[in-house]
Scaffold this active site. Structure first.
Site: not given
Ligand code: ADP
Length: 468
Positions: A158, A365
Site C-alpha cells: 500500500h 504517498d
Molecule cells: P493513509 O492510508 O496513509 O492514512 P489515505 O489517504 O490513503 O492515507 O487513507 C486515509 C483514510 O483514512 C481515508 O479513507 C480517510 O477518510 C481516513 N481518515 C483520515 N483522516 C481521518 C479523520 N480525521 N477521521 C476519519 N477518517 C479519517
C-alpha cells in the site's frame, strides 16, 4: 466443509466489517469479496498479552471469519513500533533521515511474521487464495512456504516503493527483497513503484526483468501495478444523505459565505502538513483580500503517537498552525482550524462537500484516498477544486486536479489562489473528468484485477518453488 476458492486476507489490522467505519481504508476493498467467497481475515488482534497467554481469537461477523492473534508487549514494541514504523515506514516514504534500524527489531519483525504464519497455516484449506497486505507482512509468504503451504499467495504494497539508492541503505535489505519471491504475485500502487522494484531487483540483486515477470534468487515472480480506488457512489451518497448533508448544512452556516480549504490526513510526517501550513501562510501573505474570507480546516487525528518522530512532528505542527494564526487572525477570524480527531466518515463527507478547495499535499504517498473522497463528495453542479501533490500515487491518475510540488511553497500558495478563483465551467469540467477516472478505477476493480491476476499466476512458476 471444504469451499474451494475461499479468499484469505491477511493484514496487520483486521476489520471492522460492520458500520460506516468499515467503509474506510482496507475494509472497503476486502469485505465484499470476503463475504462473497465465505472468506477468512487474519491479523493482529490489536491487543498485547503476556507470553503464556497469547491467544488466537476467532469470530464470525457478517459472513466473514475473523481470526486474530495477540502479540506480547515485546513483540509489539519490536515489530510494530520498531521495525515497521520506525524503520520500514520512513524508508518506504524516502525518509532515511528518520529511519532507525535495530537488529533486534528486525528479529521481532521476523518472529511475528513466523508466528502469524504458524497460526495461519493451520487455518488454511486447499484451494484458498491468500492475499497479504502491506509492509508489516513482507516475510509472511516465506514463512508459510516453510510450513509447506502451497496455495497461491499474493502481496499488495500500500505504500510507495523507494528507489534502489534509498532501499540499499537498509541493512539486510537483500533478505527483505528475497522474501517477496515467495509470493506468486506482488502488486504495487503505481507503475512507478513497480518499475522501482524491478530496477532494484535488477541492480542490487542481479535479477532480470521480462515484462511483468521478475527473476532473481532462482525464482520467477509475477508483478503488476494495481492502483487502489474508493467506492465512489457510496462516498458520494454519504455527502448527500443524513448525517453527511446535515454536517454540510451546519458547516455552511458556520462559514457564513467564507471559503473553506480542507485537509484530512493522519498526523504523519509524510503528509506534508508543515509545508502546507506554511504555504497557506504565504497565500494569506500574498493575498490580503482573502483575509477574513478563507479558512483552512485541517483534520489530523494523532497516529502512532508513541513514537518520538511523531511526537516531535506534532509539536512542530502545533507551532506552525499557531504561527499562521498569530500572524493573521483578527478578533472575528481564525484562519487555521486544526482538529486532532478522527471523525465519522459521513461527517467527513459533509465537510469535504462544504469545502471550496481540497488540499492534499503529501511529500510522498502510496496512493491517497482522501484525494478521491474529496472529489466524490462534491456537488457536480458546483464542485470544489482538488489541489494534489505530484508525489501522491493518486496524481498518476487524477490528472485534472491542480498538481503541485509540495517542496515549492510559492507554487503551492499560488495554486491555492488559482483553485479558489476557478470559474464554475472549469470546475465542472475538471470534476466531471475526475469522476470518470474515479469510476474507471474504483475499489471493486482493484480487487477484481488483483485477484484475477493472482488466480492466473502461472502454475509452472509456483511448481518450480517446490524444488527449493
Ligand atoms: P493513509 O492510508 O496513509 O492514512 P489515505 O489517504 O490513503 O492515507 O487513507 C486515509 C483514510 O483514512 C481515508 O479513507 C480517510 O477518510 C481516513 N481518515 C483520515 N483522516 C481521518 C479523520 N480525521 N477521521 C476519519 N477518517 C479519517
Amino acid at each position: 466443509m471444504s469451499s474451494p476458492g475461499r479468499l484469505v486476507a491477511v493484514s496487520n489490522r483486521v476489520g471492522p466489517v460492520r458500520g460506516a467505519a468499515a467503509a474506510g481504508g482496507l475494509a472497503v476493498g476486502l469485505v465484499d469479496a470476503l463475504r462473497e467467497r465465505g472468506g477468512l481475515w487474519f491479523g493482529w488482534s490489536g491487543r498485547t498479552a503476556p507470553a503464556g497467554r497469547v491467544k488466537l481469537h476467532q469470530e464470525d461477523a457478517e459472513g466473514v471469519r475473523l481470526a486474530t492473534l495477540d502479540l506480547t508487549q515485546q513483540d509489539f514494541d519490536g515489530y510494530y513500533c520498531g521495525f515497521c514504523n520506525n524503520c520500514l515506514w520512513p524508508l518506504m516514504h524516502f525518509r532515511i533521515d528518520l529511519m532507525r534500524f535495530e537488529r533486534r527489531q528486525l528479529e521481532a519483525y521476523r518472529r511475528v511474521n513466523a508466528r502469524f504464519a504458524q497460526s495461519l497455516a493451520r487455518l488454511l484449506r486447499a484451494g484458498d487464495l491468500v492475499w497479504v497486505h502491506d509492509y508489516h507482512l513482507i516475510p509472511l509468504a516465506e514463512e508459510l512456504r516453510r510450513r509447506r503451504v502451497r496455495q497461491r499467495i499474493g502481496f499488495f504494497l500500500h505504500t510507495p516503493f523507494p528507489p534502489t539508492e534509498i532501499l540499499s541503505t537498509l541493512p539486510e535489505h537483500e533478505s527483505l527483497i528475497r522474501a517477496f519471491f515467495a509470493y506468486d504475485l506482488v502488486g504495487f500502487q503505481t507503475q512507478e513503484d513497480l518499475v522501482r522494484f524491478q530496477e532494484h531487483v535488477r541492480r542490487a540483486c542481479g535479477g532480470t526483468v521480462r515484462g511483468d515477470v521478475v527473476t532473481a534468487f532462482g525464482r520467477e515472480l509475477q508483478t503488476g501495478a494495481f492502483p487502489i480506488g474508493i467506492d465512489v457512489d457510496q462516498f458520494h451518497r454519504y455527502a448527500f444523505t443524513a448525517p453527511g448533508n446535515r454536517e454540510f448544512a451546519r458547516m455552511q452556516s458556520v462559514l457564513r459565505g467564507r471559503d473553506q480549504f480542507i485537509g484530512v490526513d493522519r498526523l504523519d510526517y509524510s503528509k506534508g502538513l508543515l509545508r502546507r501550513m506554511d504555504a497557506f501562510g504565504r497565500y494569506l501573505e500574498d493575498h490580503p483580500k482573502a483575509h477574513g474570507k478563507v479558512i483552512l480546516l485541517q483534520v489530523a487525528p494523532v497516529s502512532r503517537g508513541d513514537l518520538t518522530a511523531y511526537r516531535s512532528f506534532r509539536q512542530e505542527l502545533d507551532r506552525e498552525a499557531a504561527r499562521v494564526n498569530g500572524r493573521f487572525a483578527s478578533f472575528d477570524w481564525t484562519p487555521v482550524h486544526y482538529l486532532n480527531r478522527a471523525l465519522p466518515r459521513r461527517t467527513l463527507a459533509g465537510l469535504y462537500r462544504a469545502s471550496r478547495v481540497g488540499i492534499v499535499t503529501p511529500m510522498r504517498d502510496g496512493m491517497n484516498l482522501v484525494a478521491m473522497e474529496y472529489v466524490a463528495a462534491q456537488d457536480p453542479a458546483d464542485p470544489g477544486v482538488l489541489v494534489l501533490s505530484r508525489f501522491a500515487g493518486a496524481a498518476q491518475y487524477l490528472r485534472e486536479a491542480l498538481i503541485v510540488n509540495p517542496y515549492d511553497g510559492e507554487q503551492t500558495a499560488a495554486t491555492m489562489h488559482l483553485a479558489r478563483e476557478m470559474r464554475i465551467q472549469e470546475r465542472r469540467r475538471r470534476h466531471e473528468a475526475l469522476m470518470r477516472r474515479l469510476r474507471a478505477r474504483d475499489v471493486a476493480r482493484w480487487r477484481r484485477d488483483f485477484l484475477a491476476a493472482l488466480g492466473e499466476a502461472p502454475a509452472a512458476r509456483r511448481g518450480s518453488r517446490k524444488a527449493r
